[in-house]
Motif scaffolding. Sequence first.
Motif, mmCIF file in Angstrom:
data_model
loop_
_atom_site.group_PDB
_atom_site.id
_atom_site.type_symbol
_atom_site.label_atom_id
_atom_site.label_comp_id
_atom_site.label_asym_id
_atom_site.label_seq_id
_atom_site.Cartn_x
_atom_site.Cartn_y
_atom_site.Cartn_z
ATOM 1 N N ILE A 409 -40.173 0.561 -25.518
ATOM 2 C CA ILE A 409 -41.293 1.421 -25.589
ATOM 3 C C ILE A 409 -42.177 0.890 -24.572
ATOM 4 O O ILE A 409 -43.153 1.766 -23.815
ATOM 5 C CB ILE A 409 -41.947 1.843 -26.783
ATOM 6 N N ALA A 410 -42.392 -0.216 -24.202
ATOM 7 C CA ALA A 410 -43.345 -0.806 -23.445
ATOM 8 C C ALA A 410 -42.952 -2.253 -22.662
ATOM 9 O O ALA A 410 -43.497 -3.393 -23.195
ATOM 10 C CB ALA A 410 -44.763 -1.078 -24.046
ATOM 11 N N PRO A 411 -41.938 -2.146 -21.950
ATOM 12 C CA PRO A 411 -41.473 -3.561 -21.329
ATOM 13 C C PRO A 411 -42.580 -4.318 -20.650
ATOM 14 O O PRO A 411 -42.560 -5.402 -20.776
ATOM 15 C CB PRO A 411 -40.114 -3.210 -20.574
ATOM 16 N N ARG A 412 -43.585 -3.698 -19.890
ATOM 17 C CA ARG A 412 -44.633 -4.089 -19.470
ATOM 18 C C ARG A 412 -45.652 -5.068 -19.904
ATOM 19 O O ARG A 412 -46.013 -5.990 -19.887
ATOM 20 C CB ARG A 412 -45.351 -3.006 -18.644
ATOM 21 N N TYR A 413 -45.616 -4.601 -21.560
ATOM 22 C CA TYR A 413 -46.406 -5.250 -22.498
ATOM 23 C C TYR A 413 -45.626 -5.976 -23.746
ATOM 24 O O TYR A 413 -46.216 -6.129 -24.772
ATOM 25 C CB TYR A 413 -47.632 -4.361 -23.031
ATOM 26 N N ALA A 414 -44.265 -6.305 -23.433
ATOM 27 C CA ALA A 414 -43.483 -6.677 -24.532
ATOM 28 C C ALA A 414 -43.703 -7.865 -25.132
ATOM 29 O O ALA A 414 -43.900 -7.970 -26.359
ATOM 30 C CB ALA A 414 -41.953 -6.551 -23.895
ATOM 31 N N SER A 415 -44.193 -8.776 -24.506
ATOM 32 C CA SER A 415 -44.627 -9.980 -25.021
ATOM 33 C C SER A 415 -45.886 -9.961 -25.949
ATOM 34 O O SER A 415 -45.793 -10.548 -27.032
ATOM 35 C CB SER A 415 -44.950 -11.237 -23.639
#
Length: 485
Positions: A409-415
């Motif tokens: 859903i949010a690879p940009r903010y996955a971490s």
Amino acid sequence: MDSLEGSNSGKRESTNPQEEEGKKQPHQQVKRFCSMRYAMAIMIHCCNLIMCTQNFSLSIAIIAMVNHTGQSNQSNVSTNGYPDATADTGVPVYDWSPEIQGLLLSAILYGSLITTVPGGYFAGVLGGKKIAGFSMFICSILSLLIPLAADYGLGYLFVIRIVQGLLQGMNYSALCAFWPKWAPPLERTQLSAIGTSGTTMGNFIAILAGGFLCESPGWPSIFYIYGGIGCVYCIIWFSLVYDDPINHPLISDSEKEYITSSLTEQANSPTWSLPFKAMIKTMALWAILVGNVCRFWLISNLTTSLPTLLDNMFDLNFEKNGFLSALPLITSWVSMTLGGYIADFLLSKKILRLITVRKLFTFLGMFFPSLFTVLIPYVDSTTAIAFLILASTMSTLCYSGFMINPLDIAPRYASFLLSLGTAFMVISGLISPVITGYFISQDATGWKNVFFLSSAINLLGMVFYLIFGQTDVQDWAREYKITRF
């Protein structure tokens, strides 16, 4: 479950990288094994393994550190300047109350709670290599100092354990930052499962080896060995690990092209800003967080409270039987790794859609553990042990379900989101034992109430995710190209 899929079908073509990957197949998939991306997964697996052995080492060693067997008739024996040293092994023994022991064991947990979320944020922007490597190195050095700190006094030991917790929270969060850049969508679940399963294998090794090391050469050797291995591994880590495949000198051109091409549809470039308001309003994110809280509530009881029950109800000392204690860990390691492979197989062969895979594994990983747990008080000891092992094993299937869902859903903010989920798990693990202690102190049926409550909470998390879970990249997680002045 299907209603949510239908509601998002209009934008599925452009928002699901995994399904887009399966439909277009714009590039040839290179070999999986003997590849650099799987080597990275193994490197992360080993990092998790080492950090977990250092985390769990005190839980094993403390049994020998406070063992007063034979001390009464050897009261005037002093070995190498240690207070209250045993005559047979020549290692120190300390007079710590159960309350002090509990505080020592939980100190690392409180430390990790503080740095887990900030660590995920900074790793998402700066990369995970340096954060993970330096935190592992310092944590390993501190592990070597634990026997000396215990000799100097409890205050020094508390400080070391808290600092180790701070470092371990940063380390786990930093490791999450590799997947958005290294894991192709159709291999994401398996690669992540291989890396994360190192935590389970670390506990397994700590339990099996810890007992032997405590007997000979003595409990300090646990910290020397695990700390020394960690220091040596840091050299390997900084030599072979890179934040992304583009800069790795050993990766082949074909694999580099395969990974980068498969991730072109994803928005995962680093950014310092976080859309907190949009995140809070996203039910798909809350479905993941609630799932983490509810699952870990049950798991914390499976690993801490239920062994005590088996001892009370069936006169079976589960905790002191090394084989029984380690068996759920190795079966969970197999289940986690195999679950990741099956999930990616179902996606790559287009057998199931991404949302269906995530919800299927969430259902399997939460429904059956709840069922097995609630049946434990009504069966014999052998069946109870089997149910306990099955519940722990099947629960790891959630790693192929909602627990990896932030990468969808949010690879940009996955971490950051994966770290946030971990923080919610830690909070659940801190609250659960308190509620459990309250129930078992009431009456003889308190244990049954613990089972029912844990199973009900776990099922609640499952239902919540099945209703609100999504796999489409959220609007706030997309990257829009704009002109900057």
